[in-house]
Design an enzyme around this catalytic site. Structure first.
Site, PDB file in Angstrom:
ATOM      1  N   LYS A   1       0.842  -1.213   0.000  1.00  0.00           N
ATOM      2  CA  LYS A   1       0.000   0.000   0.000  1.00  0.00           C
ATOM      3  C   LYS A   1       0.874   1.259   0.000  1.00  0.00           C
ATOM      4  CE  LYS A   1      -1.801   1.545   4.077  1.00  0.00           C
ATOM      5  NZ  LYS A   1      -1.413   2.931   4.388  1.00  0.00           N
ATOM      6  N   ASN A   2       1.841   1.296   0.919  1.00  0.00           N
ATOM      7  CA  ASN A   2       2.590   2.544   1.095  1.00  0.00           C
ATOM      8  C   ASN A   2       3.619   2.785   0.000  1.00  0.00           C
ATOM      9  OD1 ASN A   2       1.042   3.122   3.265  1.00  0.00           O
ATOM     10  ND2 ASN A   2       2.558   2.531   4.813  1.00  0.00           N
TER      11      ASN A   2
ATOM     12  N   ARG B   1      -4.519  10.667   4.398  1.00  0.00           N
ATOM     13  CA  ARG B   1      -3.488  11.688   4.596  1.00  0.00           C
ATOM     14  C   ARG B   1      -2.448  11.679   3.467  1.00  0.00           C
ATOM     15  NH1 ARG B   1      -2.790  13.903   9.350  1.00  0.00           N
ATOM     16  NH2 ARG B   1      -0.602  14.171   8.827  1.00  0.00           N
TER      17      ARG B   1
ATOM     18  N   ASP C   1       4.450   0.322  12.136  1.00  0.00           N
ATOM     19  CA  ASP C   1       3.251  -0.316  11.578  1.00  0.00           C
ATOM     20  C   ASP C   1       3.125  -1.781  12.005  1.00  0.00           C
ATOM     21  OD1 ASP C   1       2.615   2.051  10.369  1.00  0.00           O
ATOM     22  OD2 ASP C   1       3.368   1.490   8.390  1.00  0.00           O
TER      23      ASP C   1
ATOM     24  N   CYS D   1      -4.816  12.871  13.359  1.00  0.00           N
ATOM     25  CA  CYS D   1      -5.471  11.587  13.093  1.00  0.00           C
ATOM     26  C   CYS D   1      -5.372  10.722  14.331  1.00  0.00           C
ATOM     27  CB  CYS D   1      -4.897  10.915  11.858  1.00  0.00           C
ATOM     28  SG  CYS D   1      -3.450   9.950  12.167  1.00  0.00           S
TER      29      CYS D   1
ATOM     30  N   ARG E   1      -8.809  -0.221   4.388  1.00  0.00           N
ATOM     31  CA  ARG E   1      -7.877   0.762   3.827  1.00  0.00           C
ATOM     32  C   ARG E   1      -6.546   0.103   3.482  1.00  0.00           C
ATOM     33  NH1 ARG E   1      -6.732   5.637   7.410  1.00  0.00           N
ATOM     34  NH2 ARG E   1      -5.425   5.924   5.601  1.00  0.00           N
TER      35      ARG E   1
ATOM     36  N   VAL F   1       7.765   6.641  17.148  1.00  0.00           N
ATOM     37  CA  VAL F   1       7.494   7.355  15.890  1.00  0.00           C
ATOM     38  C   VAL F   1       6.242   8.222  16.004  1.00  0.00           C
ATOM     39  CG1 VAL F   1       7.047   7.085  13.409  1.00  0.00           C
ATOM     40  CG2 VAL F   1       8.680   5.572  14.551  1.00  0.00           C
TER      41      VAL F   1
ATOM     42  N   ARG G   1       0.608  14.410  13.593  1.00  0.00           N
ATOM     43  CA  ARG G   1       1.123  14.207  12.237  1.00  0.00           C
ATOM     44  C   ARG G   1       1.160  15.480  11.379  1.00  0.00           C
ATOM     45  NH1 ARG G   1      -1.265   8.700   9.829  1.00  0.00           N
ATOM     46  NH2 ARG G   1       0.620   8.804   8.570  1.00  0.00           N
ATOM     47  N   PRO G   2       2.010  16.450  11.782  1.00  0.00           N
ATOM     48  CA  PRO G   2       2.121  17.677  10.985  1.00  0.00           C
ATOM     49  C   PRO G   2       2.804  17.416   9.631  1.00  0.00           C
ATOM     50  CG  PRO G   2       3.795  17.634  12.692  1.00  0.00           C
ATOM     51  CD  PRO G   2       2.931  16.430  12.924  1.00  0.00           C
ATOM     52  N   VAL G   3       2.708  18.401   8.719  1.00  0.00           N
ATOM     53  CA  VAL G   3       3.397  18.276   7.417  1.00  0.00           C
ATOM     54  C   VAL G   3       4.356  19.457   7.224  1.00  0.00           C
ATOM     55  CG1 VAL G   3       1.687  16.827   6.244  1.00  0.00           C
ATOM     56  CG2 VAL G   3       1.382  19.305   6.244  1.00  0.00           C
ATOM     57  N   ASP G   4       4.821  20.015   8.350  1.00  0.00           N
ATOM     58  CA  ASP G   4       5.704  21.180   8.301  1.00  0.00           C
ATOM     59  C   ASP G   4       6.985  20.912   7.512  1.00  0.00           C
ATOM     60  OD1 ASP G   4       6.105  19.403  10.532  1.00  0.00           O
ATOM     61  OD2 ASP G   4       7.634  20.781  11.282  1.00  0.00           O
ATOM     62  N   LEU G   5       7.505  19.680   7.576  1.00  0.00           N
ATOM     63  CA  LEU G   5       8.774  19.398   6.894  1.00  0.00           C
ATOM     64  C   LEU G   5       8.590  19.337   5.379  1.00  0.00           C
ATOM     65  CD1 LEU G   5      10.199  16.774   9.407  1.00  0.00           C
ATOM     66  CD2 LEU G   5      10.686  19.223   9.292  1.00  0.00           C
TER      67      LEU G   5
HETATM   68  N1  EPU Z   1       6.564  14.486  11.122  1.00  0.00           N
HETATM   69  C1  EPU Z   1       6.711  15.814  11.437  1.00  0.00           C
HETATM   70  N2  EPU Z   1       6.624  16.741  10.423  1.00  0.00           N
HETATM   71  C2  EPU Z   1       6.422  16.377   9.129  1.00  0.00           C
HETATM   72  C3  EPU Z   1       6.289  15.028   8.812  1.00  0.00           C
HETATM   73  C4  EPU Z   1       6.371  14.078   9.831  1.00  0.00           C
HETATM   74  O1  EPU Z   1       6.880  16.165  12.599  1.00  0.00           O
HETATM   75  O2  EPU Z   1       6.366  17.274   8.272  1.00  0.00           O
HETATM   76  C5  EPU Z   1       6.648  13.475  12.193  1.00  0.00           C
HETATM   77  C6  EPU Z   1       5.311  12.722  12.376  1.00  0.00           C
HETATM   78  O3  EPU Z   1       4.415  13.423  13.187  1.00  0.00           O
HETATM   79  C7  EPU Z   1       5.790  11.424  12.994  1.00  0.00           C
HETATM   80  C8  EPU Z   1       7.158  11.208  12.334  1.00  0.00           C
HETATM   81  O4  EPU Z   1       7.543  12.471  11.804  1.00  0.00           O
HETATM   82  O5  EPU Z   1       5.946  11.596  14.371  1.00  0.00           O
HETATM   83  C9  EPU Z   1       7.166  10.197  11.222  1.00  0.00           C
HETATM   84  O6  EPU Z   1       6.080  10.433  10.339  1.00  0.00           O
HETATM   85  P1  EPU Z   1       6.176  10.149   8.784  1.00  0.00           P
HETATM   86  O7  EPU Z   1       6.063  11.438   8.053  1.00  0.00           O
HETATM   87  O8  EPU Z   1       7.327   9.269   8.480  1.00  0.00           O
HETATM   88  O9  EPU Z   1       4.838   9.325   8.554  1.00  0.00           O
HETATM   89  P2  EPU Z   1       3.984   9.370   7.235  1.00  0.00           P
HETATM   90  O10 EPU Z   1       4.874   9.578   6.086  1.00  0.00           O
HETATM   91  O11 EPU Z   1       2.819  10.258   7.413  1.00  0.00           O
HETATM   92  C10 EPU Z   1       4.213   6.843   6.596  1.00  0.00           C
HETATM   93  C11 EPU Z   1       3.263   5.704   6.384  1.00  0.00           C
HETATM   94  C12 EPU Z   1       2.681   5.281   7.722  1.00  0.00           C
HETATM   95  C13 EPU Z   1       3.853   4.852   8.623  1.00  0.00           C
HETATM   96  C14 EPU Z   1       4.850   6.004   8.762  1.00  0.00           C
HETATM   97  C15 EPU Z   1       6.081   5.626   9.551  1.00  0.00           C
HETATM   98  C16 EPU Z   1       2.433   6.135   4.161  1.00  0.00           C
HETATM   99  C17 EPU Z   1       1.300   6.515   3.299  1.00  0.00           C
HETATM  100  N3  EPU Z   1       2.204   6.129   5.481  1.00  0.00           N
HETATM  101  O12 EPU Z   1       3.433   7.874   7.187  1.00  0.00           O
HETATM  102  O13 EPU Z   1       1.845   4.157   7.474  1.00  0.00           O
HETATM  103  O14 EPU Z   1       3.360   4.518   9.891  1.00  0.00           O
HETATM  104  O15 EPU Z   1       5.272   6.442   7.456  1.00  0.00           O
HETATM  105  O16 EPU Z   1       6.728   4.543   8.990  1.00  0.00           O
HETATM  106  O17 EPU Z   1       3.504   5.804   3.686  1.00  0.00           O
HETATM  107  C18 EPU Z   1       0.062   2.713   7.899  1.00  0.00           C
HETATM  108  O18 EPU Z   1       0.303   2.160   6.824  1.00  0.00           O
HETATM  109  O19 EPU Z   1      -0.734   2.229   8.751  1.00  0.00           O
HETATM  110  C19 EPU Z   1       0.737   3.967   8.235  1.00  0.00           C
HETATM  111  C20 EPU Z   1       0.283   4.789   9.184  1.00  0.00           C
END
Ligand code: EPU
Length: 441
Positions: free
Chosen positions: A22-23, A93, A308, A117, A400, A330, A122-126
Site C-alpha cells: 500500500k505505502n 493523509r 506499523d 489523526c 484501507r 514514531v 502528524r504535521p506536514v511542516d517538513l
Molecule cells: N513528522 C513531522 N513533520 C512532518 C512530517 C512528519 O513532525 O512534516 C513526524 C510525524 O508526526 C511522525 C514522524 O515524523 O511523528 C514520522 O512520520 P512520517 O512522516 O514518516 O509518517 P507518514 O509519512 O505520514 C508513513 C506511512 C505510515 C507509517 C509512517 C512511519 C504512508 C502513506 N504512510 O506515514 O503508514 O506509519 O510512514 O513509517 O507511507 C500505515 O500504513 O498504517 C501507516 C500509518
C-alpha cells in the site's frame, strides 16, 4: 458499516499470496502526475486507500484505468484542476503527496491540510519547509496549503530533515526530479517504499542516487516520460500474517515475500521462538511446537522496528510467555488498541510511550472497536487467538490497508466472516473538464 466476526482459538495453517505494498503504491500512482504520458503500475493491491488515491487523481483530471490483472494505468496528460479538496485528503493523509508533483510540474498547487489523526498530530511542516527551500511560496489559507513558484520552477536545494519522514521524503523527491539543478535530501527516510518510488521515478527518466540511504541526491531533468513499474510486496501485510500464525501457534507460508524488507521483524520472531525458513519464493513460519516468548522492542524509522508492526507485536506479547516492554517512538498516540485488548483479558499497562505487558494464558472474545489500520489488524489477531466470538466494529480501517483479509485468513483455516452493514460504494474515477498547462513538460 461492516463488521468482522471472528471465532478464535484455532491455530492457523495455510498459504497466503502477498499483495502489493500500500505505502509504495500510493506515492507511485501519484508520481504519474509528474509527466504527460501514461504510467502503468503493476501489482496494485485492492484497497480502499488505493481507490481514494485513484479518485483523487481522477478529480485532478487524470485518466485512470484499472485492469483485472491488478494493473493500473494513469494518464495525467490533461489535468483540469490543481486543487486536492478536503473531502479526499481527510479520508487519506497520503493525498498530501500530490503537493510536490503538481507544484514542480505546473508551478502551483492547492492541497487541504490533512489535520490530526487517530495515531497523533502528524504535521506536514517538513514537506512545506522543504518546498520553501526550493523556492516555493507557500501559505496556509482556509485550511489549505497554497503553493506557487515563478516561471523558472523549483530550484534544487540542500534539505536537511529534522525528523525522518517517509511521505516528506517522497514529496520532496518527486518535487526535486523536475527542479532546476541538484537537490540533496539529508536524513532522508530509507524505507523500502521510498526506494520503490525512486526506482519508478528513475524508470520515468529521473536522475536519482542514494535511495535507501539517508542522503538522496536528485539531479533535476526537464521532463519525465511514461513507464511501467511493478510495486514491491507489502512487508507490513507479511509481518501481520506471520504474527497471526505465531500468536495462534500455527504455521503459515507467504509467497511473494522479500526477506530484505522484513529483516528486523523476522529477527524478533526468531527471538520469540518461531522457526522460519526462507527461500526465493517466500517464507514459512512454524510455531506449532514452540512456546512463544515475549520480546522487547522499540519502534524506529527503517531499518529499525516498524511502527506499523507495533500493535501486532503488542498482541503477540500479550499471549506469550513472560513480561515485555513495547516502546513507540514514531507516533505520539499509537496505543489505542491496548484498551480494547484489556477488555479481552490482556494484562497491559501504559506508561508514557511504553506498554508494559505481562503474558496471559488466553484471551476471551468480546465486541471491540477498530481505531486505525494497524490497531484493527491487532484486533483481528486477538480475535483469532481468543476463545469464543470477537466482533470487530469500524473495519473500514482494515479495508484501507489489508487486501481481502478475511479471505486470506480463511484459506489458513481461520473462522472469520464479514457482517455487511451499509452498502459500500465503489469508486473508479472518470475524466472530465478542461486542461491545465504544465510548467516544464
Ligand atoms: N513528522 C513531522 N513533520 C512532518 C512530517 C512528519 O513532525 O512534516 C513526524 C510525524 O508526526 C511522525 C514522524 O515524523 O511523528 C514520522 O512520520 P512520517 O512522516 O514518516 O509518517 P507518514 O509519512 O505520514 C508513513 C506511512 C505510515 C507509517 C509512517 C512511519 C504512508 C502513506 N504512510 O506515514 O503508514 O506509519 O510512514 O513509517 O507511507 C500505515 O500504513 O498504517 C501507516 C500509518
Amino acid at each position: 458499516m461492516d463488521k468482522l466476526l471472528v471465532n478464535g482459538g484455532c491455530p492457523l495453517d495455510g498459504e497466503v499470496q502477498l499483495s502489493g505494498s500500500k505505502n509504495a503504491t500510493l506515492p507511485i500512482l501519484i508520481a504519474s502526475l509528474l509527466c504527460a504520458e501514461p504510467l502503468q503500475v503493476r501489482n496494485v493491491p485492492h484497497l480502499r486507500d488505493i481507490t481514494t488515491a485513484l479518485k483523487l487523481l481522477g478529480h485532478l483530471g487524470a485518466r485512470v484505468e484499472f485492469n483485472e490483472d491488478l494493473t493500473v494505468e494513469v494518464d495525467s496528460g490533461d489535468l483540469h484542476t490543481l486543487r486536492a479538496p478536503y473531502e479526499l485528503v481527510k479520508t487519506m493523509r497520503a493525498s498530501i503527496l500530490v503537493l510536490g508533483p503538481l507544484l514542480t510540474r505546473f508551478g502551483e498547487a492547492e492541497v487541504s491540510l490533512p489535520g490530526g489523526c487517530a495515531i497523533g498530530s502528524r504535521p506536514v511542516d517538513l514537506h512545506i519547509r522543504g518546498l520553501r527551500e526550493m523556492g516555493a511560496q507557500v501559505s496556509i489559507e482556509n485550511g489549505y496549503i497554497k503553493a506557487s513558484v515563478g516561471r523558472g520552477g523549483l530550484n534544487g536545494a540542500r534539505i536537511l530533515f529534522d525528523t525522518v519522514t517517509v511521505t516528506g521524503t517522497e514529496n520532496l523527491l518527486m518535487a526535486a526530479v523536475l527542479a532546476r539543478g541538484i537537490t540533496v535530501l539529508e536524513n532522508a527516510a530509507r524505507e523500502p517504499e521510498v526506494v520503490d518510488l525512486a526506482r519508478c521515478l528513475i524508470a520515468m527518466g529521473g536522475a536519482i542516487e542514494g535511495a535507501g540511504t539517508d542522503v538522496i541526491t536528485v539531479t533535476g531533468v526537464d521532463a519525465l516520460h511514461g513507464a511501467c513499474h511493478t510495486v514491491i510486496s507489502d512487508r507490513i501485510e507479511a509481518g501481520t500474517y506471520l504474527l497471526a500464525a505465531a500468536a495462534t501457534r500455527g504455521r503459515i507460508r507467504l509467497t511473494g515475500y522479500d526477506p530484505q524488507h522484513g529483516d528486523v521483524v523476522l529477527e524478533k520472531l526468531r527471538e520469540a521462538g518461531a522457526i522460519l525458513s526462507i527461500d526465493p519464493r517466500g517464507v514459512t513460519l512454524d510455531m506449532r511446537k514452540t512456546q512463544p516468548q515475549a520480546v522487547n522492542l522499540t519502534t524506529a524509522p527503517f531499518p529499525g522496528f516498524p511502527t506499523d508492526m507495533q500493535a501486532q507485536f503488542v498482541l503477540f506479547n500479550a499471549v506469550a510467555n513472560g513480561s515485555s516492554t513495547v516502546t513507540e517512538t514514531v507516533f505520539e498516540n499509537r496505543f489505542m488498541h491496548v484498551h480494547e485488548l484489556q477488555r479481552m483479558g490482556a494484562d497491559i499497562h501504559l506508561r508514557g510511550n511504553t506498554a508494559l505487558i505481562q503474558g496471559v494464558t488466553g484471551l476471551s472474545g468480546a465486541q471491540v472497536m477498530a481505531t486505525d489500520l494497524r490497531a484493527s489488524a491487532c484486533l483481528v489477531l486477538a480475535g483469532l487467538v481468543a476463545e469464543g466470538e470477537t466482533m470487530i466494529d469500524r473495519i473500514y480501517h482494515i479495508d484501507r490497508g489489508y487486501d481481502r483479509i478475511e479471505e486470506k485468513l480463511s484459506q489458513c483455516g481461520a473462522s472469520i466472516r464479514r457482517i455487511p452493514g451499509w452498502p459500500a460504494t465503489s469508486v473508479i474515477p472518470s475524466r472530465e473538464g478542461a486542461s491545465v498547462s504544465p510548467l516544464q513538460s
